[in-house]
Design a protein around this motif. Structure first.
Motif, short mmCIF file in Angstrom:
data_model
loop_
_atom_site.label_atom_id
_atom_site.label_comp_id
_atom_site.label_asym_id
_atom_site.label_seq_id
_atom_site.Cartn_x
_atom_site.Cartn_y
_atom_site.Cartn_z
N HIS A 252 0.83 -1.21 0.00
CA HIS A 252 0.00 0.00 0.00
C HIS A 252 0.86 1.26 0.00
O HIS A 252 0.47 2.29 -0.53
CB HIS A 252 -0.93 -0.03 1.21
CG HIS A 252 -1.74 1.21 1.39
ND1 HIS A 252 -2.69 1.60 0.48
CD2 HIS A 252 -1.74 2.15 2.36
CE1 HIS A 252 -3.25 2.73 0.88
NE2 HIS A 252 -2.69 3.07 2.03
N THR A 253 2.04 1.19 0.59
CA THR A 253 2.92 2.35 0.70
C THR A 253 3.84 2.53 -0.51
O THR A 253 4.58 3.49 -0.58
CB THR A 253 3.79 2.23 1.95
OG1 THR A 253 4.50 0.99 1.90
CG2 THR A 253 2.94 2.27 3.21
N ASP A 254 3.79 1.61 -1.48
CA ASP A 254 4.63 1.67 -2.68
C ASP A 254 4.25 2.90 -3.51
O ASP A 254 3.08 3.15 -3.76
CB ASP A 254 4.43 0.40 -3.51
CG ASP A 254 5.47 0.22 -4.60
OD1 ASP A 254 5.69 1.17 -5.38
OD2 ASP A 254 6.05 -0.86 -4.68
N LEU A 255 5.24 3.66 -3.94
CA LEU A 255 4.99 4.87 -4.72
C LEU A 255 4.37 4.57 -6.09
O LEU A 255 3.80 5.45 -6.72
CB LEU A 255 6.28 5.67 -4.89
CG LEU A 255 6.86 6.23 -3.59
CD1 LEU A 255 8.18 6.93 -3.87
CD2 LEU A 255 5.88 7.17 -2.92
N ARG A 256 4.46 3.32 -6.54
CA ARG A 256 3.89 2.96 -7.85
C ARG A 256 2.37 2.80 -7.83
O ARG A 256 1.77 2.55 -8.87
CB ARG A 256 4.53 1.67 -8.37
CG ARG A 256 6.04 1.79 -8.60
CD ARG A 256 6.63 0.47 -8.99
NE ARG A 256 6.45 -0.48 -7.88
CZ ARG A 256 6.59 -1.80 -8.01
NH1 ARG A 256 6.88 -2.32 -9.16
NH2 ARG A 256 6.43 -2.58 -6.96
N THR A 257 1.72 2.99 -6.67
CA THR A 257 0.27 2.83 -6.61
C THR A 257 -0.46 3.75 -7.58
O THR A 257 -1.55 3.44 -8.03
CB THR A 257 -0.28 3.05 -5.18
OG1 THR A 257 0.14 4.34 -4.72
CG2 THR A 257 0.20 1.97 -4.24
N ARG A 258 0.13 4.87 -7.93
CA ARG A 258 -0.52 5.78 -8.89
C ARG A 258 -0.59 5.18 -10.29
O ARG A 258 -1.35 5.63 -11.12
CB ARG A 258 0.19 7.12 -8.91
CG ARG A 258 1.60 7.04 -9.43
CD ARG A 258 2.23 8.41 -9.49
NE ARG A 258 3.56 8.30 -10.07
CZ ARG A 258 4.64 8.81 -9.54
NH1 ARG A 258 4.56 9.50 -8.44
NH2 ARG A 258 5.79 8.66 -10.12
N TRP A 259 0.23 4.14 -10.55
CA TRP A 259 0.22 3.45 -11.85
C TRP A 259 -0.59 2.16 -11.80
O TRP A 259 -0.59 1.39 -12.76
CB TRP A 259 1.64 3.14 -12.30
CG TRP A 259 2.44 4.36 -12.61
CD1 TRP A 259 3.35 4.97 -11.81
CD2 TRP A 259 2.36 5.14 -13.81
NE1 TRP A 259 3.86 6.06 -12.42
CE2 TRP A 259 3.27 6.19 -13.66
CE3 TRP A 259 1.62 5.04 -14.98
CZ2 TRP A 259 3.45 7.16 -14.65
CZ3 TRP A 259 1.81 5.99 -15.96
CH2 TRP A 259 2.71 7.03 -15.81
N ARG B 55 -4.08 -0.06 -11.50
CA ARG B 55 -5.53 -0.14 -11.58
C ARG B 55 -5.93 -1.29 -10.66
O ARG B 55 -5.81 -2.46 -11.02
CB ARG B 55 -5.98 -0.40 -13.01
CG ARG B 55 -7.48 -0.39 -13.12
CD ARG B 55 -7.93 -0.31 -14.53
NE ARG B 55 -9.34 0.07 -14.56
CZ ARG B 55 -10.01 0.19 -15.66
NH1 ARG B 55 -9.44 0.00 -16.81
NH2 ARG B 55 -11.28 0.52 -15.61
#
Length: 57
Positions: free
Chosen positions: A25-32, A34
């Motif tokens: 959940h804390t991974d910065l790639r969450t914005r990429w 779906r």
């Protein structure tokens, strides 16, 4: 929340490339990502006897 499953998109020169994955959940790639499922960690619980439950309805 401990993680998210879904399709992670990675930007390339040819466009976005998808791959199915689970990331924290804390991974910065969450914005990429779906998202398809959210994962939680059970930290506390109580065991309940089902015979003692009152059913209404």
């Amino acid at each position: 929340m401990s993680g998210i499953s879904g399709v992670l998109y990675r930007p390339t020169r040819a466009g976005l490339v998808p791959s199915a994955t689970t990331i924290a959940h804390t991974d910065l790639r969450t914005r990429w990502l779906r998202a398809a499922q959210l994962h939680v960690t059970l930290e506390d619980y109580d065991v309940v006897e089902l015979g003692g439950m009152i059913v209404t309805g």
